[in-house]
Design an enzyme around this catalytic site. Structure first.
Site, PDB file in Angstrom:
ATOM      1  N   HIS A   1      46.024  45.436  36.946  1.00  0.00           N
ATOM      2  CA  HIS A   1      45.366  45.333  38.444  1.00  0.00           C
ATOM      3  C   HIS A   1      45.546  46.571  39.180  1.00  0.00           C
ATOM      4  O   HIS A   1      46.189  46.568  40.195  1.00  0.00           O
ATOM      5  CB  HIS A   1      45.460  44.158  38.998  1.00  0.00           C
ATOM      6  CG  HIS A   1      44.332  43.790  39.950  1.00  0.00           C
ATOM      7  ND1 HIS A   1      43.711  42.695  40.153  1.00  0.00           N
ATOM      8  CD2 HIS A   1      43.619  44.625  40.367  1.00  0.00           C
ATOM      9  CE1 HIS A   1      42.789  42.691  40.917  1.00  0.00           C
ATOM     10  NE2 HIS A   1      42.420  43.869  41.052  1.00  0.00           N
TER      11      HIS A   1
ATOM     12  N   GLU B   1      46.174  36.055  36.628  1.00  0.00           N
ATOM     13  CA  GLU B   1      47.085  37.213  36.934  1.00  0.00           C
ATOM     14  C   GLU B   1      48.265  36.357  37.869  1.00  0.00           C
ATOM     15  O   GLU B   1      47.954  35.713  38.494  1.00  0.00           O
ATOM     16  CB  GLU B   1      46.588  38.266  37.895  1.00  0.00           C
ATOM     17  CG  GLU B   1      45.496  38.757  37.088  1.00  0.00           C
ATOM     18  CD  GLU B   1      44.758  40.088  37.900  1.00  0.00           C
ATOM     19  OE1 GLU B   1      45.462  40.292  38.849  1.00  0.00           O
ATOM     20  OE2 GLU B   1      43.683  40.688  37.405  1.00  0.00           O
TER      21      GLU B   1
ATOM     22  N   ARG C   1      36.964  41.724  38.136  1.00  0.00           N
ATOM     23  CA  ARG C   1      37.730  40.589  38.151  1.00  0.00           C
ATOM     24  C   ARG C   1      37.753  39.860  36.847  1.00  0.00           C
ATOM     25  O   ARG C   1      36.859  39.826  35.991  1.00  0.00           O
ATOM     26  CB  ARG C   1      37.224  39.611  39.119  1.00  0.00           C
ATOM     27  CG  ARG C   1      37.456  39.803  40.624  1.00  0.00           C
ATOM     28  CD  ARG C   1      38.972  39.658  41.026  1.00  0.00           C
ATOM     29  NE  ARG C   1      39.207  40.024  42.483  1.00  0.00           N
ATOM     30  CZ  ARG C   1      39.346  41.198  42.931  1.00  0.00           C
ATOM     31  NH1 ARG C   1      39.456  42.328  42.157  1.00  0.00           N
ATOM     32  NH2 ARG C   1      39.650  41.559  44.059  1.00  0.00           N
TER      33      ARG C   1
HETATM   34  C1  DGY Z   1      39.968  44.683  45.509  1.00  0.00           C
HETATM   35  O1  DGY Z   1      40.386  45.351  46.466  1.00  0.00           O
HETATM   36  O2  DGY Z   1      39.527  43.767  45.295  1.00  0.00           O
HETATM   37  C2  DGY Z   1      40.938  45.321  44.035  1.00  0.00           C
HETATM   38  O3  DGY Z   1      40.779  44.466  43.101  1.00  0.00           O
HETATM   39  C3  DGY Z   1      42.160  45.987  44.523  1.00  0.00           C
HETATM   40  O4  DGY Z   1      42.755  46.558  43.567  1.00  0.00           O
END
Ligand code: DGY
Length: 321
Positions: free
Chosen positions: A277, A259, A230
């Site tokens: 992402h 984002e 993240r």
């Molecule tokens: C998640 O599932 O948390 C991922 O970031 C998706 O790509």
């Protein structure tokens, strides 16, 4: 009973939930106002949908929020639990895809593939040269993994296959880490020692800007930071400053603080590989994520505990107590 799905998914919802009324847009996204108007008993949502206390308050029939993601930072899980709303996520099915994307960023950043592609496409390439776009070695270098869970563990396996030395930081030593050849280090020590630092921890109050200015300053000037977890785990401004001033060699980022906005400063940074992402973005992973989320929501409404329940204290959910 009503199941709301905020977006189109790669699998059809209705055949998996024939007894339910399914509310799902053919394209685009259900807004919070549309969800409130619909008053669902179950909600399947994406990581880009915010499910906060105010929304939960406005959905009194809701028994389950099934996130099509493993990360849960878009959902106020504590508020859901206190209201008796189950929360589920999609672990395991995206582990390989996300670890592989991490490896792709590692390789592309270390070997300067984005710069190389731009050079070729621009027509400015003047031919083979001894000093053209020199990268950093991977075999024999140290990969520091922050968060040795499912994805971090898979990244460790891939790093090992490349001949990397492994260390990891985690709240406590992880059983099985020694079998991977991964040495447990406090985070600050890992940052000092690693040639590559790869983030694989969840975003929570305690991990927000885990890599702040002081932490980033501990990294070697020759090191590479990789983030497929993240964006908010890293102080983006401090990261940019480190890259701009050459105090950090490079970064590979799949995730960002705001984002889909990416700060102009990041876009202008030298030696940074960017992806939108894409961690879990394979057809197989995304299909399995959608199936898992739908099945979890349907399970709850059928009175069966879902496999991927993250807040056990919410079971049985309100309406079934
Ligand atoms: C998640 O599932 O948390 C991922 O970031 C998706 O790509």
């Amino acid at each position: 009973m009503k199941l709301a799905v905020t977006s189109p998914l790669p699998v059809a919802v209705q055949p998996r939930a024939p007894e339910l009324t399914v509310v799902q847009p053919a394209s685009g996204r259900l807004t919070a106002a549309e969800l409130i108007a619909c008053q669902p008993d179950a909600l399947v949502c994406l990581l880009s949908d915010r499910v906060d206390d105010a929304l939960l308050e406005a959905l009194p029939r809701l028994q389950v929020v099934a996130n099509v993601a493993v990360g849960l930072d878009n959902i106020d899980v504590a508020a859901a639990t206190s209201r008796g709303v189950c929360v589920t996520n999609t672990p395991d099915v995206l582990t390989d895809a996300t670890a592989e994307l991490t490896l792709a960023l590692l390789l592309a950043t270390a070997r300067r593939l984005t710069e190389g592609e731009q050079l070729v496409r621009s027509g400015q390439w003047r031919g083979w040269a001894l000093d053209l776009l020199l990268g950093v070695p991977i075999a024999g270098s140290t990969l520091g993994i922050v968060g040795l869970g499912r994805i971090g563990g898979k990244v460790a396996q891939l790093g090992r296959a490349l001949g990397m030395q492994l260390c990891y930081a985690a709240p406590r030593p992880v059983a099985g880490a020694a079998a991977l050849g991964a040495v447990y280090l406090p985070l600050r020590e890992l940052l000092r020692q690693a040639d590559f630092v790869s983030l694989h921890c969840p975003l929570r109050a305690g991990t927000r800007t885990l890599l702040d200015r002081d932490a980033l300053a501990l990294m070697k000037p020759s090191a590479i930071l990789l983030n497929t977890a993240r964006g908010e785990l890293v102080d983006e401004d401090a990261l940019c400053e480190m890259l701009e001033t050459g105090r950090l060699w490079a970064a590979g980022l799949d995730v960002f603080c705001n984002e889909p906005q990416v700060s102009p400063r990041i876009l202008a940074c030298p030696r940074i590989t960017l992806a939108p992402h894409l961690g879990s973005a394979t057809t197989k992973a995304r299909t399995q994520m959608a199936e898992l989320a739908i099945d979890a929501a349907v399970s709850v409404l059928r009175g069966q505990p879902p496999k991927t329940l993250v807040n056990q204290a919410a079971w049985p959910p309100r309406g079934q107590r």
